[in-house]
Design an enzyme around this catalytic site. Structure first.
Site, PDB file in Angstrom:
ATOM      1  CE  LYS A  10      -3.725   2.202   2.588  1.00  0.00           C
ATOM      2  NZ  LYS A  10      -4.630   2.210   3.939  1.00  0.00           N
ATOM      3  CE  LYS A  59      -6.322   2.169  -0.735  1.00  0.00           C
ATOM      4  NZ  LYS A  59      -7.161   1.850   0.515  1.00  0.00           N
TER       5      LYS A  59
END
Length: 332
Positions: free
Chosen positions: A204, A257
């Protein structure tokens, strides 16, 4: 008659032959997309009596418990594979106490959806503290105002158990704390929730594309930013290390992400990872397409499908997208 060369050239080789009609293109398509591969992020908020539109994400709402149930049923009916819940409590504090409250907003929603939908759709929940803390960071703070990694792990473990007892099937730890997967797995197993899976936000990045989400989840940091614990956009090898660590700690699935700016990371992870890989088509990606389509600058439906195919082509087995229900209808 001579054999045709294995690597034929024009005019013998005409790749356009297989592109002439929609039926031919479908027949030889290398990448397929199915509604069951889509996961719908959903927001549920305490203290509202009607769905609240998110201004920066047209078509996305902060739901009441009742509107959430209706929207979840529509997603299941469309064939969407999963839902992931984000909660917005009425009261926030330094510890994010509402995150593991048995009567907290997400726990109530999980019980409702588990009762309503049974096995029709996979019910997931984001596991973090930023929506619940008064300071908006993903963990507990030290007196100096820095995120305390190890103290935060205890909170994550407690949240995981609370979500499991409310009926979650998959928890999604998103805080990027070192050791979070191991702490959550130990807590779940220790409480008898061996069947609850972990979708780790393993790679992320500290991205500019989260802006609209912070409006939707009301979780923007009140000071500083999250670069101290989310990944540097300049780094790729670090993502592979994070994924390897999470899998070793017990992750059942991993996530990259954001998505579009990190398709190289999705591909690298998919090539090397032994568990399913998800990609999150984040709020900023959604907002860009919606804004450009509203201006008439691109074909909205084609752009939606093209981006989703891009994730699948890169190797994502599942895609978290705010267009999940609409895309499912288009696919069906």
């Amino acid at each position: 008659m001579e054999d045709r060369p294995v690597n034929a050239r024009f005019p013998a080789a005409r790749p356009r032959r297989l592109r002439r009609t929609p039926a031919l293109r479908r027949l030889v398509a290398e990448t397929r997309l199915h509604p069951s591969e889509l996961i719908l992020p959903m927001f549920v908020k305490e203290g509202i009596d009607a769905p609240n539109p998110v201004s920066s994400m047209p078509g996305v709402f902060q739901h009441t418990p009742d509107s959430l149930r209706k929207a979840a049923e529509e997603a299941a009916a469309a064939g969407v594979g999963g839902l992931i819940l984000f909660g917005i409590p009425e009261a926030k504090d330094e510890r994010g106490s509402a995150a593991d409250d048995p009567d907290g907003v997400v726990q109530k929603a999980l019980r409702d959806l588990s009762s309503d939908l049974g096995g029709d759709i996979v019910i997931m929940a984001d596991l973090c503290l930023d929506e619940y803390t008064s300071h908006g960071h993903c963990g507990l703070l030290t007196p100096a105002g820095e995120v305390d990694n190890d103290a935060t792990l205890e909170r994550y473990a407690s949240i995981a158990v609370a979500q499991a007892e409310a009926g979650v099937q998959v928890v999604g730890p998103s805080g990027m704390m070192d050791g979070q997967v191991a702490a959550i797995r130990a807590a779940l197993d220790g409480a008898g929730h061996h069947e609850v899976a972990i979708l780790a936000y393993a790679a992320k990045y500290a991205s500019a594309f989260y802006g609209p989400f912070r409006e939707a989840a009301e979780g923007a940091p009140q000071f500083g930013d999250r670069t101290g614990y989310q990944q540097d956009p300049a780094n790729a090898a670090e993502a592979l290390r994070e994924v390897e660590l999470d899998v070793a700690e017990g992750a059942d699935m991993v996530m990259v992400k954001p998505g579009l700016a990190y398709l190289d990371i999705v591909a690298k992870v998919a090539e090397s990872c032994p568990v399913p890989v998800s990609a999150y088509q984040v709020s900023g990606e959604y907002a860009m397409v919606e804004a450009a389509a509203e201006k008439g600058w691109l074909d909205r439906e084609r752009a939606i499908m093209e981006t989703l195919l891009g994730f699948r082509r890169a190797g994502a087995a599942q895609i978290l997208t705010y267009w999940a229900v609409e895309a499912a209808h288009m696919l069906r």
